[in-house]
Design a protein around this motif. Structure first.
Motif: not given
Length: 411
Positions: A215-225
């Motif tokens: 979940l953290t990796a997913a949100l991190s990738e979304i945050a970096t577009r």
């Protein structure tokens, strides 16, 4: 293009493709893999473009004309975190870049690394699962019964995972079978007179399945577009969480068909208050084995975990929990990036070992249980909005760390 030149081009592209597949199999996030492959391609005198997703691996190479491309596409599967192999692969690329080993020898070494066995044997893996269940239970519960039973069920789940993992039909059912078995066994132990928080014991015994890091990796990738990869990881992690909860609920439902599960009562608080630090050490050591990190490098990961926990705890005491998680994530990010600068090692290894103690994956499971059953696994469980803010605080803390002290490594 001459024949010899064409063979050299193919050899270099083959190396980059194998490198990308190995990095993906190690569990590296998509944007890190893409950035690293771009750097390696430039190092080899080629030009390339990469699109890496949890289920798709696409490469395009060219030399002069961008429209004259060699394209490679393969369907892949989401991978687990093998940080030890990631560390070794990164060291191999550094050796090739510095000229310590030849390109041809590096290609053979990459093949060897992709097929090399884990750093730990069956007994060490089993011990790590039992230690993880016991340590997580000790972090959040003062009842020694919860700790002992969680460790025992974790060992049982480990054996189940090893047996079902070899079966192509049972392998995909692991996230459901593990909590199902844990639910039945925990309910039976409670029936035998042990004072247990049954839902909490189930959670502790399957802690390796909880997709907090995903979940953290997913949100991190979304945050970096990196929207496609991030969205894919998010859907996969949420679906995994639902499968785990369904398995746990099904196990307890089957248990209720045969006997009455005792209600959660106030457990005896027999464990001392200082239990937190030994439990933290035990959880970190178990994750060292789970992430396949060589024992000689375990100390750096333990330091990352201590920094994350200590800073987050101090921040929560001074401000609040969300601010504490933000400060803990930023501290781990700064420590990891500094380590990467000084040792030329991948910063993502230490970042993962640190933030794994901060991710609220277990809290999302508790919240889901509260929604469906109306019962809290532990008193004072945060709301969904607070859990979401914790994830955002984690991602933001890492972004601030990368802005204040950028790592000189793409991994």
């Amino acid at each position: 293009m001459t024949k010899g030149h064409d063979e050299e081009f193919r050899k270099k592209t083959r190396f980059v493709i194998k490198l990308g597949k190995v990095l993906h199999a190690c569990g590296a996030t998509s944007h890190r893999v893409e950035r690293h492959l771009t750097n390696v391609t430039d190092l080899l005198g080629l030009k390339g473009s990469f699109l890496v997703n949890p289920t798709t691996f696409t490469c395009a190479f060219w030399e002069e004309d961008e429209l004259d491309q060699f394209i490679y596409i393969e369907r892949v599967h989401p991978a687990d975190d093998n940080l030890g192999r990631l560390w070794e692969v990164d060291h191999l690329v550094e050796s090739i870049a510095s000229g310590r080993i030849s390109f041809e020898k590096g290609l053979a070494e990459l093949d060897r690394l992709s097929l090399s066995p884990a750093n730990y044997n069956f007994a060490m893996d089993a011990m790590s699962w039992g230690l993880a269940g016991a340590s997580f239970a000790a972090l959040l519960s003062a009842n020694p019964n919860d700790v002992v039973v969680s460790a025992a069920i974790s060992l049982l789940i480990f054996l189940l995972a090893k047996l079902s993992g070899k079966n192509p039909r049972l392998g995909p059912l692991q996230p459901i079978l593990a909590p199902f078995v844990a639910g039945i066994v925990a309910a039976f132990v409670a029936l035998c007179g042990w004072v247990l928080n049954v839902p909490f014991v189930i959670l502790s015994s399957i802690i390796f399945y909880i997709p907090g890091l995903a979940l953290t990796a997913a949100l991190s990738e979304i945050a970096t577009r990196d929207l496609v990869s991030g969205s894919s990881r998010l859907v996969d992690a949420v679906m995994l969480l639902f499968k785990i909860f369904f398995g746990a609920a099904l196990g307890m439902a089957v248990a209720r068909l045969f006997w009455e599960i005792p209600s959660v009562t106030a457990p005896p608080a027999l464990l001392p208050a200082w239990k937190t630090w030994p439990a933290l050490l035990g959880l970190s050591l178990s994750l060292t084995v789970a992430f396949n990190i060589p024992w000689r490098k375990a100390g750096w990961g333990l330091m990352s975990a201590v920094i994350a926990f200590a800073v987050a705890k101090a921040g929560a005491a001074r401000f609040d929990m969300i601010a504490g998680v933000f400060l803990g994530a930023m501290a781990v990010g700064l420590y990891s990036n500094l380590f990467a600068r000084l040792t030329k090692a991948p910063s993502s290894v230490l970042v993962t070992q640190g933030i794994v103690l901060l991710v609220p994956g277990s809290k999302t499971f508790m919240i889901l249980n509260s929604w469906v059953s109306g019962q809290d696994i532990l008193p004072g469980v945060s709301s969904l909005s607070q859990a979401l803010m914790t994830f955002i605080a984690l991602v933001t803390g890492l972004l601030f760390a990368n802005a204040l002290l950028p790592a000189n490594k793409s991994l």
